[in-house]
Structure formats: structure tokens, C-alpha cells
Design an enzyme around this catalytic site. Structure first.
Site, PDB file in Angstrom:
ATOM      1  N   GLY A  38       8.167  -3.596  10.210  1.00 28.06           N
ATOM      2  CA  GLY A  38       8.552  -4.931   9.796  1.00 28.06           C
ATOM      3  C   GLY A  38       7.368  -5.865   9.606  1.00 28.06           C
ATOM      4  O   GLY A  38       6.224  -5.443   9.549  1.00 28.06           O
ATOM      5  N   TYR A  39       7.649  -7.166   9.485  1.00 27.59           N
ATOM      6  CA  TYR A  39       6.659  -8.190   9.170  1.00 27.59           C
ATOM      7  C   TYR A  39       5.910  -7.757   7.899  1.00 27.59           C
ATOM      8  O   TYR A  39       4.696  -7.630   7.878  1.00 27.59           O
ATOM      9  CB  TYR A  39       5.701  -8.418  10.336  1.00 27.59           C
ATOM     10  CG  TYR A  39       5.191  -9.846  10.380  1.00 27.59           C
ATOM     11  CD1 TYR A  39       6.029 -10.877  10.794  1.00 27.59           C
ATOM     12  CD2 TYR A  39       3.902 -10.162   9.980  1.00 27.59           C
ATOM     13  CE1 TYR A  39       5.589 -12.196  10.806  1.00 27.59           C
ATOM     14  CE2 TYR A  39       3.454 -11.479   9.989  1.00 27.59           C
ATOM     15  CZ  TYR A  39       4.300 -12.493  10.403  1.00 27.59           C
ATOM     16  OH  TYR A  39       3.866 -13.793  10.418  1.00 27.59           O
ATOM     17  N   HIS A  44       3.132  -3.104   2.312  1.00 25.18           N
ATOM     18  CA  HIS A  44       4.427  -2.418   2.456  1.00 25.18           C
ATOM     19  C   HIS A  44       5.164  -2.363   1.116  1.00 25.18           C
ATOM     20  O   HIS A  44       5.785  -1.351   0.780  1.00 25.18           O
ATOM     21  CB  HIS A  44       5.317  -3.166   3.455  1.00 25.18           C
ATOM     22  CG  HIS A  44       4.784  -3.203   4.855  1.00 25.18           C
ATOM     23  ND1 HIS A  44       4.249  -4.341   5.419  1.00 25.18           N
ATOM     24  CD2 HIS A  44       4.715  -2.230   5.815  1.00 25.18           C
ATOM     25  CE1 HIS A  44       3.882  -4.082   6.664  1.00 25.18           C
ATOM     26  NE2 HIS A  44       4.134  -2.811   6.930  1.00 25.18           N
ATOM     27  N   LYS A 188      -4.034   3.202   4.584  1.00 27.48           N
ATOM     28  CA  LYS A 188      -4.697   2.319   5.549  1.00 27.48           C
ATOM     29  C   LYS A 188      -4.667   2.970   6.928  1.00 27.48           C
ATOM     30  O   LYS A 188      -5.658   2.977   7.656  1.00 27.48           O
ATOM     31  CB  LYS A 188      -3.991   0.976   5.599  1.00 27.48           C
ATOM     32  CG  LYS A 188      -4.325   0.198   6.866  1.00 27.48           C
ATOM     33  CD  LYS A 188      -4.793  -1.161   6.561  1.00 27.48           C
ATOM     34  CE  LYS A 188      -5.121  -1.921   7.827  1.00 27.48           C
ATOM     35  NZ  LYS A 188      -4.076  -1.806   8.857  1.00 27.48           N
TER      36      LYS A 188
END
Lengths: 319, 319
Positions: A38-39, A44, A188
Site C-alpha cells: 500500500g501507500y 507501483h 527496486k
């Protein structure tokens, strides 16, 4: 063109998630999974876009996994913004079909003998020299772990001994619940991506693992949910990471293939900017074993603290 | 009534196995899996019969898994008789649909960097205090292991430290390849059965795990492929195991619930018959933790050597 604003189905229950996937598969649809904590940021979203290209349907999971945090780590302060995440996903052209957002992936209904606590209950009780995550501290009774025994050791595995065990385990659970055809991970988290690839091979999952390129902000900082905790000053200093990695790559391409010298220059640049180095290693892209001279494809991986934030970054050097 | 003599499809390739299962599932068929190491006896056939009752289609896997043998153990002498196995399976009324008989489950085509050896190549190179199975010794490059960290420790886990790690891992692989709805295990391997149950729960496999009762020869000896290595004399002596377990159960049912006394009498009986005890423990049926007095359902588990053969047996005591 207007974005689609497709509203994803939000599923919180494991059985309902699996049922949805099996229904879709029985209709001949392929499913892509993007596992996240999330966040969400543009990094993403780039994973979501990759999934959208490859499969008929896309599932994004949002779950902060206690099994990959040590009690001393930042589980309780890990940022979250579920509503913001949903609206970001709704703005993706094409949209996602399901957001899988379980409350607790380790809540086994039949196991009534144990105490059950929430995420917040991770207490700092580490000890006895054993590998213990926030999950064990919470007393859920979970005791099965997937370990990729060689790849998990180096790089982030050294300073975070529970991390990859927790990642491999939760990814196995998500694979078994969502049953995707494709799963997308960001490069990443390079070591994580390689570990998931190896796990999928070794355990015969029938899932294609995709790694996507690192997304960077305009100033070069690799996107991360944890960047939100950086002060403006720390952020400015943290640019030393991406800048020095780029410099090392450029040096290597110009014939400076001695890894000790390349590492030294990056360590020096980041340290001078006020970063505290966790590791800075040049490793083989597949085995993640350190090399002394660059004569084949390598990846330069780094982890460093700026203030209370641990940042990771990497750059592939394909000689 | 004449037995069916249905000839099973023999599949050796992982991808072909998965394709068969997916085709059948797309036709609405349910699939039962009976994982074996071959050299089948009536105990295995009882597992097959259980699967036949529960699902539309039955797959029996026959694979001697190097990952669960230590280099010092009996991988190279483990008995096999593939043609005998097939004819036994053909005599089962109803018959089985597929025999999955892979040559090597750890042969990853893409991993060309490693040396590849066969089962026979397990050399006795154990050392460095690390947990190492015949699989690692063969240098296949497999490095992902599933561990059920608490349940794997006691009983057989003490003297066979690589065993359950190897079992949980190969069962995960078989589950991912065959994708069954139900899998059947024998309660003769009680700890194995509990470990697989726990693993399935913890990793969210959507597979129902069935445990079937121990089958015994007329003289009481629990059926095992390894019994073939017993001399007539050793076999007669080995009956002390089942006899003393039955005695202990009967004593417990008559109110003798002190585990130390019950264990002592079994250890004495088996030792006097010439058996070398590996362990004899009375443990909780779920947690497999030793108990001092029987006040809830327990299982009395024993492992003992007769000559060069290590036998295991157990009996549930439901107080």
C-alpha cells in the site's frame, strides 16, 4: 483522454478472493497480481501498467505483512492510505479489477488455542539469538516459512534476517490465494525479485514473474513509500545515492571495472552527504554473489540510512 | 467381482502433469493425490481407496525424493519396483487415473550453470554442522525449502534433521504441479501428516488433507516399504513394537496415565527384543509436544532400529 475511473472490487476474505480467481479462470481469463504494502506511488502504478499489458484481469494486493518485519523495525510506522490508494488505482487507464486487502493473512480460524493480536501488537521482545519476526511475537501460531537459503543471505538479508523469509512466505500465501498467471515485482527491490523468481522455479509455481525497472522522481530519488518520512534536507542529501550509482555505472562503461574502487567512490559520496551505509555491493545479477571485477552483467546494490529512514537503490551494469 | 484392470496414464513431465490436471478441472472434475515413494503395499492401496472415495480422479505420485534423505541415510538402497507398483494399482477396483513418475523433480532446465547428477550420486559429504540433504550434495542448484519450524523439531526430526524440510518441500512442489483438491497421507507417518496439515493451513493451499489409519500385517507389524529389508528373525523381534504400543494403550484406558511409566514399559519391551530405541514419546496429537500425564488425546510414537532397518509406529490414545 479521460481516465477510466473503473472502481475495483475490494475483497478482504481469502476464500472469496480464491473463488473470484477460479471463476475468472474457468471463463478463460488470465490474471495478473501486483503484491504491494500500500501507500502507492508511481512505481507501483508502473507495476500495475505492466500487469495490464500481460493479462486480462489485474489484482492488486495491499497488505502490510508482519512476517517480514523484525520487532525492532518500522511495522507500526509503515505509512498507509487505503482510500488514497484506491483513488490512485481508479485513475489508471484500464483500471484494476480487484484490490485484495485482507485484514490478517495469518488468522487461522481453526486455531482457537492461540492468542490473536493485531499488527500494532508487535512488541520488542527479540532475543535468544533466534530469527523472530513481528508475526511470531504476535502469537498467531503460524510456523511455516519458505526460505531461499542462498539468495536470502547477502545484501539486505544481512541486516534484516527475517525479511526475505517473510517475503517468500507471504508471496507463497498470496500465490496460493490469488492463483495468478503473472506476478509483477519492481527491480527496486532487486534481491526480493530474484528471490521470488528462484522460489517460483524451485517450488514449481506455474506463475510468470516479471521485474520492472525502477521509477525515479525528477531529482533521481528512487520512488519508495518510505520517502515520505524524509525531511526536505534528508531528501536532498539522499540524492547522493542515485547520483553516485549513475557515476559508477558510467565509470564501469568507460573501462573502470575494479569493484573495490567503484564501491569506494560510492561509499565516499554517500557518506560525505551524511548517509550511513548499510551495504554497497557489486554482485552478479543472478547469483547475487559479489564480484571483484566487472566482466559480466552485475548490479550495484546499496542500502543507506538518512536520518531514521533506510533507503535502498540499485543499478544494473550490463558489461 | 473382477478387478477393473484400468491402466493408468503414466506421466513423467511436470508440465504435462499440470496440463492434465487443469484440463480435468476445467471439466469440473475433482482430483485426489496420493504421494508415495513407490514399492507399494496394502497401506498405500488404502490411501488410494480413500482418494477414490473422495474425488472424481486419482493421481498417485511415485518419486523417491533425494531432498528428504541425509547423505548418511538409505537413499541408494530404498526399494523400488515400478512395474510391480503399476500392476498393484491396476488391481485396485476403480483404478487410478494417473501415475506421476518424474525422473527428477529438481532438474530446472534453465539453470544450465550447475552440474547435474542422478539420485545415485548422493555422496557422503555431510559436514560443517549444516543441514544438508542428498539434494544439495547433488549440486542441482535447488535452494528453496519449506520448513514447519515447531512441528519438525521433535520425534523423527531429532535424528533426521533434513527429513521434514525435504518432505514439506517436495509436497509443496507436488501440490503446485498436480494441483489436487484432496491429498491423502498415512497416519503411520504421524508427524509427517501433521506437518503437511499445518503447512497447508499456514501457506493457504486450497487442498484438503486426509490422514488414514495405519495398516498392519496379520502379525501386527505396521506396513512399510522398508520391512522388506528385515530378516525373518528381525521381523519377529520387531513385533515387540506394535505389541507394546497396544499394551500401553490398554493400560492407559485402564487408568494408568503416567507417561513415564508407559514409556518405560514400551522401551523395556522393545529393547529386550533386541531393538535399539531412537525415541519413544507420548505427545499431544496436534502440537506433538510431550505430555506427562494423559488427560487429552495423545499419540504414542516410537522409532526403533532392528538390524539395519529403522522402523516407526504409533498409536492414538483418545482419553
Amino acid at each position: 483522454m479521460e481516465a477510466s475511473k473503473k472502481e475495483p472490487l475490494i475483497i478482504t476474505d481469502k476464500e472469496q478472493m480464491r473463488k473470484w480467481s477460479r471463476t475468472m479462470r474457468s471463463q478463460g481469463k488470465s490474471i495478473g497480481l501486483v503484491p504491494t504494502m500500500g501507500y502507492l506511488h508511481q512505481g507501483h502504478i508502473s507495476l500495475v501498467n505492466e500487469a495490464l499489458k500481460l493479462t486480462n484481469l489485474t489484482v492488486v494486493s495491499i497488505y502490510v505483512n508482519p512476517g517480514q518485519f523484525a520487532p525492532s523495525e518500522d511495522l507500526s510506522t509503515y505509512p498507509s492510505d487505503f482510500h488514497g490508494d484506491i483513488s490512485k488505482l481508479m485513475s489508471v487507464p484500464g483500471g484494476v479489477d480487484v484490490v485484495f486487502h485482507p485484514h490478517n493473512l495469518y488468522d487461522y480460524e481453526n486455531d482457537t488455542k492461540r492468542n490473536k493480536n493485531d499488527k500494532g501488537a508487535c512488541k520488542n521482545l527479540e532475543g535468544k539469538g533466534e530469527v523472530v519476526s513481528c508475526l511470531e511475537e504476535s502469537g498467531m501460531g503460524h510456523e511455516t516459512w519458505v526460505r531461499v537459503e542462498k539468495l536470502e543471505n547477502g545484501l539486505c538479508g544481512k541486516s534484516r534476517p527475517v525479511f526475505f523469509r517473510g517475503v517468500a512466505t507471504v508471496v507463497t500465501k498470496l500465490f496460493n490465494i490469488v492463483e495468478p498467471d503473472v506476478a509483477v515485482f519492481g527491480k527496486k527491490d532487486y534481491q526480493q525479485w530474484r528471490i521470488v523468481q528462484r522460489m517460483v522455479r524451485d517450488l514449481d509455481f506455474s506463475i510468470r514473474i516479471i521485474g520492472t525497472e525502477i521509477l525515479r522522481d525528477n531529482d533521481g530519488l528512487a520512488m519508495s513509500s518510505r520517502n515520505v518520512h524524509l525531511s526536505a534536507e534528508e531528501r536532498r542529501k539522499a540524492l547522493s545515492i542515485s547520483r553516485s550509482l549513475l557515476g559508477a555505472k558510467s565509470s564501469a562503461e568507460n573501462g573502470h571495472i575494479n569493484c573495490r574502487e567503484l564501491r569506494d567512490s560510492v561509499i565516499q559520496a554517500v557518506s560525505e552527504a551524511g548517509g550511513r551505509i548499510d551495504y554497497a555491493e557489486i554482485v552478479d545479477q543472478e547469483s547475487l554473489q559479489a564480484v571483484e571485477e566487472i566482466s559480466s552483467p552485475v548490479v550495484f546494490c546499496i542500502a543507506a540510512w538518512f536520518g531514521k529512514v533506510r533507503l535502498i537503490d540499485n543499478i544494473e551494469i550490463n558489461l
